[in-house]
Motif scaffolding. Structure first.
Motif, PDB file in Angstrom:
ATOM      1  N   ILE A 156       0.887  -1.119  -0.066  1.00 18.68           N
ATOM      2  CA  ILE A 156      -0.081   0.209  -0.025  1.00 18.68           C
ATOM      3  C   ILE A 156       0.896   1.625   0.444  1.00 18.68           C
ATOM      4  O   ILE A 156       1.913   1.343   0.381  1.00 18.68           O
ATOM      5  N   PHE A 157       1.083   1.784  -0.995  1.00 13.87           N
ATOM      6  CA  PHE A 157       0.842   3.244  -1.365  1.00 13.87           C
ATOM      7  C   PHE A 157       0.552   4.088  -0.444  1.00 13.87           C
ATOM      8  O   PHE A 157      -0.452   4.702  -1.255  1.00 13.87           O
ATOM      9  N   ILE A 158       0.888   5.564   0.618  1.00 16.26           N
ATOM     10  CA  ILE A 158      -0.662   6.172   1.233  1.00 16.26           C
ATOM     11  C   ILE A 158       0.323   7.664   1.170  1.00 16.26           C
ATOM     12  O   ILE A 158       1.227   8.279   1.129  1.00 16.26           O
ATOM     13  N   SER A 159      -0.348   8.534   0.755  1.00 13.34           N
ATOM     14  CA  SER A 159      -0.178   9.346  -0.245  1.00 13.34           C
ATOM     15  C   SER A 159      -0.042  10.081   1.051  1.00 13.34           C
ATOM     16  O   SER A 159      -1.077  11.177   1.224  1.00 13.34           O
ATOM     17  N   ILE A 160       1.210  11.696   1.107  1.00 17.00           N
ATOM     18  CA  ILE A 160       1.291  12.370   2.271  1.00 17.00           C
ATOM     19  C   ILE A 160       0.992  13.734   1.342  1.00 17.00           C
ATOM     20  O   ILE A 160       1.154  15.370   2.021  1.00 17.00           O
ATOM     21  N   ASP A 161       0.505  13.594   0.261  1.00 13.86           N
ATOM     22  CA  ASP A 161       1.099  14.860  -0.778  1.00 13.86           C
ATOM     23  C   ASP A 161      -0.420  14.697  -1.469  1.00 13.86           C
ATOM     24  O   ASP A 161      -0.898  14.542  -2.430  1.00 13.86           O
ATOM     25  N   PRO A 162      -1.652  14.501  -0.815  1.00 19.30           N
ATOM     26  CA  PRO A 162      -2.973  13.495  -1.528  1.00 19.30           C
ATOM     27  C   PRO A 162      -3.674  14.552  -2.441  1.00 19.30           C
ATOM     28  O   PRO A 162      -4.638  14.499  -3.815  1.00 19.30           O
ATOM     29  N   GLU A 163      -4.022  15.752  -1.996  1.00 19.13           N
ATOM     30  CA  GLU A 163      -4.385  17.147  -3.092  1.00 19.13           C
ATOM     31  C   GLU A 163      -4.085  17.299  -4.417  1.00 19.13           C
ATOM     32  O   GLU A 163      -4.543  15.936  -5.439  1.00 19.13           O
ATOM     33  N   ARG A 164      -3.091  17.505  -4.525  1.00 15.51           N
ATOM     34  CA  ARG A 164      -1.820  17.404  -5.959  1.00 15.51           C
ATOM     35  C   ARG A 164      -1.468  15.511  -5.945  1.00 15.51           C
ATOM     36  O   ARG A 164      -1.774  15.731  -7.811  1.00 15.51           O
ATOM     37  N   ASP A 165      -1.729  14.402  -5.471  1.00 15.06           N
ATOM     38  CA  ASP A 165      -1.565  13.342  -5.758  1.00 15.06           C
ATOM     39  C   ASP A 165      -3.247  12.902  -6.535  1.00 15.06           C
ATOM     40  O   ASP A 165      -2.641  11.916  -7.850  1.00 15.06           O
ATOM     41  N   ARG A 166      -3.935  13.354  -6.579  1.00 12.75           N
ATOM     42  CA  ARG A 166      -5.213  12.936  -6.199  1.00 12.75           C
ATOM     43  C   ARG A 166      -5.433  13.526  -8.010  1.00 12.75           C
ATOM     44  O   ARG A 166      -5.779  13.087  -8.952  1.00 12.75           O
ATOM     45  N   ARG A 167      -4.894  14.665  -7.944  1.00 15.30           N
ATOM     46  CA  ARG A 167      -4.562  15.297  -9.751  1.00 15.30           C
ATOM     47  C   ARG A 167      -3.499  15.313 -10.303  1.00 15.30           C
ATOM     48  O   ARG A 167      -3.688  14.672 -11.382  1.00 15.30           O
ATOM     49  N   LEU A 168      -3.006  14.238 -10.285  1.00  9.63           N
ATOM     50  CA  LEU A 168      -1.948  14.211 -10.529  1.00  9.63           C
ATOM     51  C   LEU A 168      -2.328  12.631 -11.341  1.00  9.63           C
ATOM     52  O   LEU A 168      -1.906  12.060 -12.341  1.00  9.63           O
ATOM     53  N   GLY A 169      -2.750  11.472 -10.666  1.00 15.32           N
ATOM     54  CA  GLY A 169      -3.157  10.166 -11.315  1.00 15.32           C
ATOM     55  C   GLY A 169      -2.212   9.931 -10.089  1.00 15.32           C
ATOM     56  O   GLY A 169      -1.100   9.069 -10.361  1.00 15.32           O
ATOM     57  N   LEU A 170      -3.031   8.779  -9.230  1.00 19.69           N
ATOM     58  CA  LEU A 170      -2.195   8.246  -8.155  1.00 19.69           C
ATOM     59  C   LEU A 170      -2.630   6.473  -8.649  1.00 19.69           C
ATOM     60  O   LEU A 170      -1.767   5.788  -8.404  1.00 19.69           O
ATOM     61  N   ALA A 171      -3.423   5.887  -9.097  1.00 21.20           N
ATOM     62  CA  ALA A 171      -3.667   4.433 -10.073  1.00 21.20           C
ATOM     63  C   ALA A 171      -2.830   4.214 -10.852  1.00 21.20           C
ATOM     64  O   ALA A 171      -1.666   3.431 -10.685  1.00 21.20           O
ATOM     65  N   ASP A 172      -2.415   5.192 -11.668  1.00 25.37           N
ATOM     66  CA  ASP A 172      -2.108   5.080 -12.905  1.00 25.37           C
ATOM     67  C   ASP A 172       0.072   5.340 -12.935  1.00 25.37           C
ATOM     68  O   ASP A 172       0.890   4.487 -12.768  1.00 25.37           O
ATOM     69  N   TYR A 173       0.567   5.931 -11.120  1.00 20.23           N
ATOM     70  CA  TYR A 173       1.905   5.884 -10.209  1.00 20.23           C
ATOM     71  C   TYR A 173       2.201   4.833  -9.883  1.00 20.23           C
ATOM     72  O   TYR A 173       3.375   4.117 -10.375  1.00 20.23           O
ATOM     73  N   THR A 174       1.052   4.008  -9.511  1.00 16.38           N
ATOM     74  CA  THR A 174       1.195   3.030  -8.726  1.00 16.38           C
ATOM     75  C   THR A 174       1.453   1.546  -9.470  1.00 16.38           C
ATOM     76  O   THR A 174       2.373   0.852  -9.675  1.00 16.38           O
TER      77      THR A 174
END
Lengths: 197, 157
Positions: free
Chosen positions: A101-119
């Motif tokens: 599990i990767f937990i974002s500590i920069d959630p707002e920006r990471d949601r905007r950039l796309g989290l699933a594509d990244y992981t």
């Protein structure tokens, strides 16, 4: 002859005393080392990339490999996620018992950039989570980790994140088991997991 | 025909061997320049390289530039008490008789403002500016997102 027997008894007594002393002196010390990081319960309730709330409870029965990071991090986060991806590949048929599990500590920006594509670019098994600020703070507190936004004109959007860089192993009962410090080779993480599976 | 085969073999092996190229400027040797693939161009790319200083004068890497990124910066990953932070590095020392590695978990170039996503197998130029030796351009190989470094026959030397 009686003297010799007496000497033997003395030697046995002395040896026993040394062993007893060692057990008292160093035995508990070893226990202390193991207990230096006692197991404590961890919990999170965070949204995945599709907005579904994911909580600790649904992962009971599995080992969790949890990493806190942010997707605009060019060095530490990709290195750790690559190690995790390698571990998942090498686990083979045991991979189903481990949820990374990767937990974002920069959630707002990471949601905007796309989290699933990244992981998924690292490994399809890695689940990316990004909650609200409050939910993220609660998860971090539960794992006893630190993160902080730092103003930095030499970073994207003028800020970067400082964060605990360990990879955390959580047991099937949700209790914190240990951390792998940044840079722990995948092979070491793998053999630790295999000894527990 | 022999020449043709040789040329073809060299041509085929060249792209994979780019990161293994060695470039020199003055007393500095620059090699193993590599980067990792990125997802799109919104997140920064990374730049790693190995610099050796065979001379007797200290030098320093003071900046990087590249047509691939509008805002490339030098950073250092610092892990202290388990906390990773990434301060901006104004200059990276390249001590005489030694050298420096920009490598995962340490000094690295952060390529912000990518003009396009970096794709595995691509390469792009980066110009390094040294305090004393001046400027030199190297070709940077884009390796996979999970790469740990270029696979050169002389790696680690």
């Amino acid at each position: 002859m009686r003297l010799r027997s007496f000497q033997i008894v003395l030697w046995i007594a002395a040896t026993a005393a040394v062993i007893a002393f060692a057990a008292v002196r160093w035995g508990p010390a070893l226990d202390d080392t193991a207990a230096a990081a006692p197991a404590f319960p961890t919990a999170f309730a965070l949204a995945d990339s599709e907005g579904r709330m994911r909580t600790t409870d649904e992962f009971r029965g599995k080992f969790l490999l949890v990493f806190f990071g942010f997707t605009s991090c060019p060095d530490v986060c990709p290195t750790t996620l690559s190690e995790v991806a390698q571990v998942m590949d090498d686990l083979g048929s045991d991979a189903g018992s481990v949820q990374p599990i990767f937990i974002s500590i920069d959630p707002e920006r990471d949601r905007r950039l796309g989290l699933a594509d990244y992981t998924k670019a690292f490994h399809p098994a890695i689940l990316g989570l990004a909650g609200s600020e409050e939910e993220t703070e609660a998860a971090a507190a539960s794992f006893k980790i630190f993160y902080e936004r730092e103003a930095d004109s030499s970073s994207p959007d003028g800020y970067t994140m400082a964060h605990s860089s360990g990879l955390y192993l959580i047991g099937p009962d949700g209790a914190w088991l240990r951390q792998f410090t940044y840079g722990t080779p995948a092979a070491e993480i793998l053999s630790d997991l295999q000894s527990r599976l | 025909m022999k020449h043709f085969l040789l040329a073809a073999a060299l041509g085929l092996s060249a792209p994979a061997a780019m990161a293994c190229e060695t470039v020199t400027i003055g007393d500095l040797t620059i090699e193993h320049a590599w980067s990792k693939a990125t997802l799109g161009a919104a997140r920064p790319g990374v730049f790693y390289v190995e610099i050796t200083n065979t001379g007797s004068t200290d030098d320093a890497l003071v900046g990087i530039s590249s047509p691939a990124a509008g805002m490339p910066m030098l950073h250092e990953t610092v892990v202290q008490d388990g906390i990773a932070s990434m301060p901006h590095a104004m200059s990276i020392p390249v001590p005489a008789g030694q050298g420096v590695q920009l490598s995962p978990g340490g000094y690295h170039g952060m390529l912000m403002g990518l003009t396009t996503a970096l794709k595995e197998g691509d390469s792009f130029p980066v110009t390094l500016s040294f305090e004393k030796a001046g400027e030199v351009t190297v070709n940077v190989d884009v390796l996979s997102l999970r790469a740990e470094g270029p696979d050169c026959a002389d790696a680690g030397q």
